[in-house]
Scaffold this motif. Structure first.
Motif, short mmCIF file in Angstrom:
data_model
loop_
_atom_site.label_atom_id
_atom_site.label_comp_id
_atom_site.label_asym_id
_atom_site.label_seq_id
_atom_site.Cartn_x
_atom_site.Cartn_y
_atom_site.Cartn_z
N TRP A 111 -8.63 20.79 -13.81
CA TRP A 111 -7.86 20.40 -15.00
C TRP A 111 -8.80 19.76 -16.03
CZ3 TRP A 111 -3.87 20.64 -18.06
CH2 TRP A 111 -3.49 19.58 -18.86
N TRP A 112 -9.62 18.80 -15.56
CA TRP A 112 -10.56 18.14 -16.47
C TRP A 112 -11.58 19.14 -17.00
CZ3 TRP A 112 -11.45 12.86 -17.92
CH2 TRP A 112 -10.44 11.99 -17.51
N CYS A 119 -9.94 21.48 -19.53
CA CYS A 119 -9.67 20.81 -20.80
C CYS A 119 -10.97 20.59 -21.59
CB CYS A 119 -8.99 19.47 -20.55
SG CYS A 119 -7.29 19.66 -20.04
N LEU A 120 -12.01 20.21 -20.88
CA LEU A 120 -13.31 19.99 -21.53
C LEU A 120 -13.81 21.28 -22.17
CD1 LEU A 120 -15.80 18.08 -21.94
CD2 LEU A 120 -16.70 19.06 -19.83
N LEU A 162 -12.06 23.86 -23.02
CA LEU A 162 -11.16 24.28 -24.10
C LEU A 162 -11.46 23.49 -25.38
CD1 LEU A 162 -8.79 26.18 -24.60
CD2 LEU A 162 -7.25 24.35 -23.97
N SER A 163 -11.76 22.21 -25.18
CA SER A 163 -12.10 21.38 -26.35
C SER A 163 -13.37 21.89 -27.02
CB SER A 163 -12.31 19.94 -25.91
OG SER A 163 -11.16 19.44 -25.34
N PHE A 204 -5.57 12.16 -20.61
CA PHE A 204 -6.71 12.08 -21.52
C PHE A 204 -7.30 13.45 -21.85
CE2 PHE A 204 -6.72 7.55 -20.52
CZ PHE A 204 -6.91 7.03 -21.78
N PRO A 205 -7.60 14.27 -20.87
CA PRO A 205 -8.12 15.59 -21.23
C PRO A 205 -7.13 16.40 -22.06
CG PRO A 205 -7.81 15.42 -18.85
CD PRO A 205 -7.63 14.07 -19.43
N ALA A 206 -5.84 16.22 -21.79
CA ALA A 206 -4.85 16.95 -22.59
C ALA A 206 -4.88 16.45 -24.03
CB ALA A 206 -3.47 16.74 -21.98
N VAL A 229 -7.88 17.84 -25.77
CA VAL A 229 -7.69 19.24 -26.15
C VAL A 229 -6.88 19.33 -27.44
CG1 VAL A 229 -6.51 21.37 -25.48
CG2 VAL A 229 -7.94 20.20 -23.83
#
Lengths: 248, 625
Positions: free
Chosen positions: A136-137, A140-141, A143-144, B482-484, B487
């Motif tokens: 998940w982390w 998300c990383l 994707l950012s 936090f990661p959400a 994003v």
């Protein structure tokens, strides 16, 4: 580099080894076990499990001591806990399988290939949770970065897809594991057998007895004194006293 | 009944392994049966009979029967023999316990039901009825041979029992054949009951208490006659084998006999069957109890220099061993039988230590025991059977088996050896094969994986992966938001960036005021540092840049006239005052820009204030298109 990563991991989790069993103490408890002082050895193993709840070997050793003390219920309970923490360990698998067979149960369900069972339980529940968190982390990383760095999008596409698939895969695996007989389950620890009542109270009829060491599914644990349990193999459900069963 | 393990039918090795699965279960839940039989249904009062109690079970060991109290018989243990068989995966153990029974009363006597308890259930034999009859000699004498009785009376008169003190007419002695012995060395205790007077009732024998000794009966009871100090006595002799437990003092307590004596002798104590005779005669007499003396023993320490294989055996033994079959496959079971035969306390004899056999998986050892008491010496045979499973294929050797004992006669240790054994192991089938194994009355298929649970683990730390997983899983759930959030933020920034790239003029227009304010601050800094020329120059560049951003025209192509024209065109609502202010400020700043020496702090400060006021004014007038 590898050392640095390991160092970083230990720095991140400074308490990881703090509760680890003292090697000398463990050797002492194992000596007691070796000499047949199973009860004394058990007390030691229980002390370790209370300090180190993620130590599968302490639960495994406690299960052995219970087994030698002819207490199959608590023995299987400890083996189950050990198995949930480290399902790949061959000793834990062997003893759980052996103890279950002695009580008319099986680790690998009938008709299920052993290899599939091994894969199904390759990761422990905690490892699955950690893997989901990690992916998940990571997802998300990625994707950012993918959103912000347009020039890196080509390179990141594969990694992002892989991490997304891994996240989805582990999530589905985790969901599939909710049907495991060890998930949301309890073991009958009452000596001899426990009564299966038709309601949560002594005034209800006892219509079956559950033998010691039997694995049951907990359907509801909100009552103060009784678990509502299901026995999938027989397709029956009822209530047992909370003192007669213990959650895995 | 006595058999040994070498007589066991060849077993299917896999079944032997499976059989071991149930050894640990012990006798607690094993199925049992018990039966009893006697060698005769009718016995003379002065004779004895053999009672054999057989216990059958489906585990490696069976419990001993619990003999009930039998007042109508004197009971002595005579020995035991055991037979274990493993046939088609079923263990069958048969142990025959033999007892010698001496009757105490004439008539029909019952041997009561004999129970055996397996920890959960009790099993029992049927009652056995025994007819106890008078002895042949006794019968013939009663039929017309009064001379014997008369002779007896004569002897009594001659011997003078009538003149004897009462304590001399009836007494009990106890003596051991040795005063010192080593642990587990046999010492025979002889207890003799002497009587010079007729008895009218059954003498009841109460055995002595033992300290630091194990006792084993040595039946049968011997009867005889003897003359002591001129008086003729009949005696009855009971022997017991004793084995010292550990170094130190040991003791035999007093034994007792309770007997009834006629006031007037009607029975001949020299009759061989006089002990039983009192049961045939009528009448009451005086009850007397006699006690034997105590006896002390000293258990000596075993000498030093015991071999490494010594495990406490004392006596005189021979050793033999056998392995079957001599060809096997990996994963299949082999039967290693070690037989110790000889004299000594076989009950406490422990199995010889198995040699190191890394090529074999070694399972629990079963033992069977046959005890004989020939010539008052305890001996027999003990067979230890160990199941071995070859792990690897090839030519394999089972090393020599060593057994040592202390020979008390020679006062030295002896070491015996058997083997080694060569065996050819071929590659076997895969492990985990399913076998059908019948246990007790329930036959069901099981999948054997091991014979017992695996040993405890000595790993003091949980695995790293598990520990890390535990720590990660213990993190609070809200951290995963936090990661959400990151994003979402990234996506917003990306969209903003994209929008800016697509609308550059609009972004210049929006950013113009902020930029101008920053430049005003920079000019203020220059002024503070006493460089009004530089401050004026910054203000000039800033004004041009601001006007360029607002009008959308490049700075390079911007003149006062063009700027004002563009403003009028793009912002029709702009006031003339604002345009005048722009022109005025531009001209003043342009003048100072090209002649910075003319700039004084006061003029620079005035222009800064003017520029700031103009920015406020224009921001109101210039609305987004």
């Amino acid at each position: 580099m590898k050392k640095k990563i390991l160092f970083a991991l230990f720095a991140l989790f400074p308490v990881s080894g703090a509760g680890a069993a003292d090697r000398n103490s463990l050797a002492g408890y194992n000596d007691l076990y070796k000499n047949g002082s199973y009860q004394a050895a058990l007390e030691g193993y229980k002390e370790i499990t209370s300090k180190e709840p993620y130590d599968p070997y302490a639960f495994y050793n406690a299960g052995n001591a219970y087994f030698r003390l002819n207490k199959p219920g608590p023995a299987i309970l400890c083996y189950c806990k050990a198995f949930r923490l480290d399902p790949r360990d061959p000793d834990i698998r062997a003893n759980l399988d052996f103890a279950l067979k002695r009580t008319g149960q099986t680790l690998v369900p009938e008709g299920m290939p052993r290899a599939l069972h091994y894969v199904y339980y390759f990761l422990s529940d905690l490892e699955l949770k950690a893997a989901i968190t990690l992916f998940w982390w990571l997802g998300c990383l990625l994707l950012s970065v993918y959103a912000l760095k347009t020039d890196l999008r080509g390179k990141l596409k594969r990694a992002l897809t892989a991490s997304g698939l891994l996240f989805a895969g582990t999530l589905l695996w985790f969901i599939a594991r909710s049907s495991s007989p060890f998930n949301g389950a309890a073991v009958i620890t009452a000596e001899g057998s426990a009564r299966l009542l038709s309601g949560p109270g002594e005034s209800f009829k006892a219509y079956a007895t559950l033998p010691e060491a039997r694995l049951v599914k907990i359907l509801d644990d909100t009552d103060d004194n009784y678990y509502e349990v299901g026995i999938p193999r027989e397709g029956i459900k009822g209530w047992v006293q909370k003192t007669a069963a213990e959650k895995i | 009944m006595a058999t040994n393990l070498s007589s066991i039918r060849p077993i299917r090795p896999a079944y032997a392994l499976l059989a071991l699965l149930f050894l640990a279960a012990g006798t607690a839940s094993a199925a049992l049966s018990i039966s009893a039989e006697t060698d005769k249904k009718s016995v003379e009062i002065n004779d004895s009979l053999y009672l054999t109690v057989t216990v059958l079970g489906d585990s490696a060991s069976v419990p001993e029967p619990e003999l009930p109290r039998m007042d109508n018989f004197n009971v002595y243990s005579s020995g035991r023999s055991q037979n274990i068989s493993i046939v088609n995966g079923r263990i069958n153990t048969s142990v025959a316990f033999t007892y010698i029974l001496s009757p105490r009363f004439l008539g029909k006597q019952k041997i009561p039901s004999i129970p055996v308890f397996n920890g959960k259930e009790k099993y029992a034999t049927q009652e056995i009825e025994i007819e106890v009859v008078k002895s042949a000699a006794q019968a013939s004498r009663q039929q017309g041979a009064p001379g014997r009785r008369a002779a007896g009376r004569t002897r009594a008169a001659d011997g003078g029992p009538a003149a004897m003190r009462p304590e001399d007419a009836l007494y009990l002695t106890a003596e051991t054949d040795k005063k010192t012995a080593y642990p587990n060395e046999q010492v025979n205790l002889t207890i003799r009951f002497y009587t010079a007077v007729p008895l009218t009732s059954n003498p009841q024998y109460l055995p002595p208490q033992f300290k630091n000794l194990l006792a084993e009966d040595l039946p049968p009871v011997r009867n005889g006659e003897t003359v002591i100090k001129g008086a003729r006595y009949a005696y009855s002799e009971i022997k017991t084998a004793l084995f010292g437990l550990e170094e130190g003092p040991a003791a035999v307590g007093p034994a007792s006999v309770i007997a009834q004596v006629h006031a007037e002798s009607e029975m001949d104590p020299f009759d061989p069957g006089f002990f039983q005779k009192f049961f045939s005669g009528a009448g009451q007499g005086e009850t007397r109890q006699v006690k034997s003396n105590s006896a002390a023993l000293k258990i000596l320490p075993l000498p030093e220099g015991a071999p490494a294989s010594f495990r406490g055996a004392v006596g005189n033994f021979t050793l033999s061993a056998g392995l079957s079959p001599r060809e096997a496959k990996t994963g299949e079971a082999l039967n290693l039988s070690v037989t110790v035969t000889g004299t000594g306390n076989l009950k406490t004899l422990t199995a010889p230590k198995p040699p190191e056999m890394p090529d074999f998986k070694v399972y629990d050892t079963m033992s069977s025991l046959d005890i004989s008491k020939k010539n008052d010496i305890i001996g027999g045979k003990k067979v230890f059977t160990t199941i071995l499973i070859p792990r690897t294929e090839g030519r394999r050797t089972i090393p020599q088996i060593k057994f040592s004992f202390f020979d008390p006669q020679a006062g030295a240790y002896r070491e015996l050896t058997a083997g080694p054994f060569e065996i050819t192991v071929k590659k076997g089938d895969a492990e985990g094969k399913t076998f059908s194994f019948a246990h007790g009355s329930q036959a069901e298929g099981i999948t054997p994986l091991s014979s017992d649970i695996r040993y405890v683990s000595d790993r003091a730390r949980p695995p790293l992966a598990g520990r890390l997983a535990g720590e990660v899983s213990a993190l609070p759930l809200w951290l995963n938001f936090f990661p959400a959030a990151a994003v979402l933020l990234s996506l917003w920034l990306a969209r903003l960036k994209d929008f800016r790239l697509k609308n550059p003029l609009l972004f210049r227009f929006r950013r113009a005021r902020g930029k101008a304010r920053a430049e005003l601050a920079a000019a203020g800094g220059e002024l503070k540092n006493g460089r009004p020329g530089e401050a004026a120059s910054i203000l000039y560049d800033s004004l041009l840049s601001y006007l360029s951003d607002k009008s959308g025209c490049r700075v390079g192509g911007l003149t006062i006239k063009r700027a004002l024209s563009l403003f009028r065109e793009k912002f029709p609502d702009i006031g003339e005052h604002s345009l005048d202010e722009i022109r005025d400020l531009w001209e003043k700043l342009e003048g100072l820009h090209f002649s910075p020496a003319a700039a004084t702090p006061e003029t620079a400060r005035d222009l800064m204030e003017k520029y700031e006021a103009l920015l406020d004014l224009l921001e109101k007038d210039l609305k987004e298109r």
